[in-house]
Scaffold this active site. Structure first.
Site, PDB file in Angstrom:
ATOM      1  N   ASP A  99       0.860  -1.176   0.000  1.00 54.09           N
ATOM      2  CA  ASP A  99       0.000   0.000   0.000  1.00 54.09           C
ATOM      3  C   ASP A  99       0.902   1.233   0.000  1.00 54.09           C
ATOM      4  OD1 ASP A  99      -2.357   1.411  -0.060  1.00 54.09           O
ATOM      5  OD2 ASP A  99      -3.144   0.610   1.815  1.00 54.09           O
ATOM      6  N   GLU A 125      -0.098   4.685   1.724  1.00 58.93           N
ATOM      7  CA  GLU A 125      -0.260   5.695   2.766  1.00 58.93           C
ATOM      8  C   GLU A 125       0.761   5.553   3.892  1.00 58.93           C
ATOM      9  OE1 GLU A 125      -4.206   5.509   0.667  1.00 58.93           O
ATOM     10  OE2 GLU A 125      -2.781   4.031   1.433  1.00 58.93           O
ATOM     11  N   HIS A 185      -2.332  -0.195  -3.848  1.00 58.89           N
ATOM     12  CA  HIS A 185      -2.851   1.155  -3.642  1.00 58.89           C
ATOM     13  C   HIS A 185      -3.545   1.711  -4.880  1.00 58.89           C
ATOM     14  CE1 HIS A 185      -3.232   5.268  -2.310  1.00 58.89           C
ATOM     15  NE2 HIS A 185      -2.627   5.673  -3.408  1.00 58.89           N
ATOM     16  N   HIS A 205      -1.852   1.352   6.838  1.00 61.47           N
ATOM     17  CA  HIS A 205      -2.334   2.512   7.595  1.00 61.47           C
ATOM     18  C   HIS A 205      -3.461   2.083   8.522  1.00 61.47           C
ATOM     19  CE1 HIS A 205      -5.763   2.321   4.856  1.00 61.47           C
ATOM     20  NE2 HIS A 205      -4.856   2.127   3.895  1.00 61.47           N
ATOM     21  N   HIS A 252      -7.976   5.567   6.912  1.00 57.87           N
ATOM     22  CA  HIS A 252      -9.195   5.326   6.165  1.00 57.87           C
ATOM     23  C   HIS A 252      -9.331   3.826   5.958  1.00 57.87           C
ATOM     24  CE1 HIS A 252      -6.226   4.914   2.974  1.00 57.87           C
ATOM     25  NE2 HIS A 252      -7.150   4.298   2.243  1.00 57.87           N
ATOM     26  N   GLU A 305      -8.203  -2.444   7.056  1.00 57.80           N
ATOM     27  CA  GLU A 305      -7.778  -3.282   5.936  1.00 57.80           C
ATOM     28  C   GLU A 305      -6.799  -4.364   6.383  1.00 57.80           C
ATOM     29  OE1 GLU A 305      -6.308  -0.569   2.947  1.00 57.80           O
ATOM     30  OE2 GLU A 305      -8.108   0.662   3.139  1.00 57.80           O
TER      31      GLU A 305
END
Length: 277
Positions: free
Chosen positions: A8, A10, A60, A103, A114, A133
């Site tokens: 990912d 972030e 991502h 994240h 998020h 996630e």
């Protein structure tokens, strides 16, 4: 030993602002190099720890962020969208997984916190526990008998990982100050940290072996910021509306649960209006 990296963005080195992860911006172009640096440090550590194959799965947004021309040539890259297992595709053939650049979840403290949707989703629970996630993907990995070896991201992400992947090592490349600010390690220092933790994680995985798979039924609850999103998602088969902004469903496996979640968030995103959400 085959390792899959779910990459990912972030939680990558230096990333703190939405433009840093928004494809097409100048900031994103710059941060792609930092993400690739984190990935390369992880690949290097995994091979040093005993890995024989490393697959990097871009996880991502458009899933075309890692600079393949700068990727460690011992790895392979799964890039692009619409993969059967999404962020976790490749785990079905792996002996261990790394969640890199992850994240914290919607409504939580943490850099760019998020869950799937940048905005719109405000709460997510699996089996009655707050989830993100990482937790959802860890359940998918467990179902395939694959341990989470390492999690990288900000310090709050690493702390959260202790709850859903207690056996994993962690590498905090930044300390969260707010959703859009962090105290960041320079790339050279974060690379050294990730490489060291990846080496140790791979070495431990080689010694421990592969756990048994554990498919199971799971219950999911999702709360959106507005009622019309829940109303739209209610049309998804197996989903029921349990409150003005909340939907829920039960899935026979973690893989089915993650797939249904992706459908729900896609429908919710399509129902949002630019200014009113």
């Amino acid at each position: 030993m085959r390792i899959m990296i779910s990459a990912d963005m972030e939680g990558a080195t230096g990333v703190t602002w939405p433009d840093d992860v928004e494809p097409g911006t100048a900031a994103w172009e710059r941060m792609r190099r930092f993400l690739t640096g984190d990935v390369n440090a992880c690949v290097s550590g995994l091979f040093a720890g005993g890995a024989t194959e490393v697959l990097v799965n871009e996880a991502h947004c458009t899933q075309r962020n890692v600079l393949i021309e700068e990727l460690d040539d011992r790895a392979t890259l799964l890039t692009g969208r619409h993969k059967p297992l999404g962020m976790m595709h490749g785990v079905q053939d792996a002996d261990g997984v790394v969640m890199l650049g992850y994240h914290t979840g919607a409504g939580e403290e943490g850099v760019l916190a998020h869950t799937y949707l940048g905005m719109g989703l405000v709460g997510f629970r699996i089996d009655g526990e707050d989830a993100d996630e990482g937790r959802m993907n860890a359940l998918v990995a467990a179902e395939h008998g694959v341990p989470v070896l390492l999690v990288t991201g900000d310090d709050l992400t690493c702390a959260a990982a202790a709850r859903w992947a207690p056996g994993a090592r962690t590498a905090a490349v930044k300390q969260a100050v707010s959703r859009y600010a962090a105290v960041c390690l320079p790339p050279a220092r974060s690379a050294a940290l990730i490489e060291a933790e990846a080496r140790a994680a791979a070495a431990a995985a080689g010694a421990a072996g592969r756990p048994a798979a554990a498919p199971a039924e799971h219950h999911y609850e999702v709360t959106f910021h507005a009622t019309h999103q829940a109303a739209a998602v209610e049309a998804v088969p197996t989903v029921e509306r349990t409150g003005p902004r909340t939907i829920a469903y039960t899935a026979p496996t973690a893989t089915d649960g993650a797939r249904t979640f992706k459908v729900c968030t896609t429908v919710a995103a399509s129902s949002a209006e630019e200014h009113y959400g």
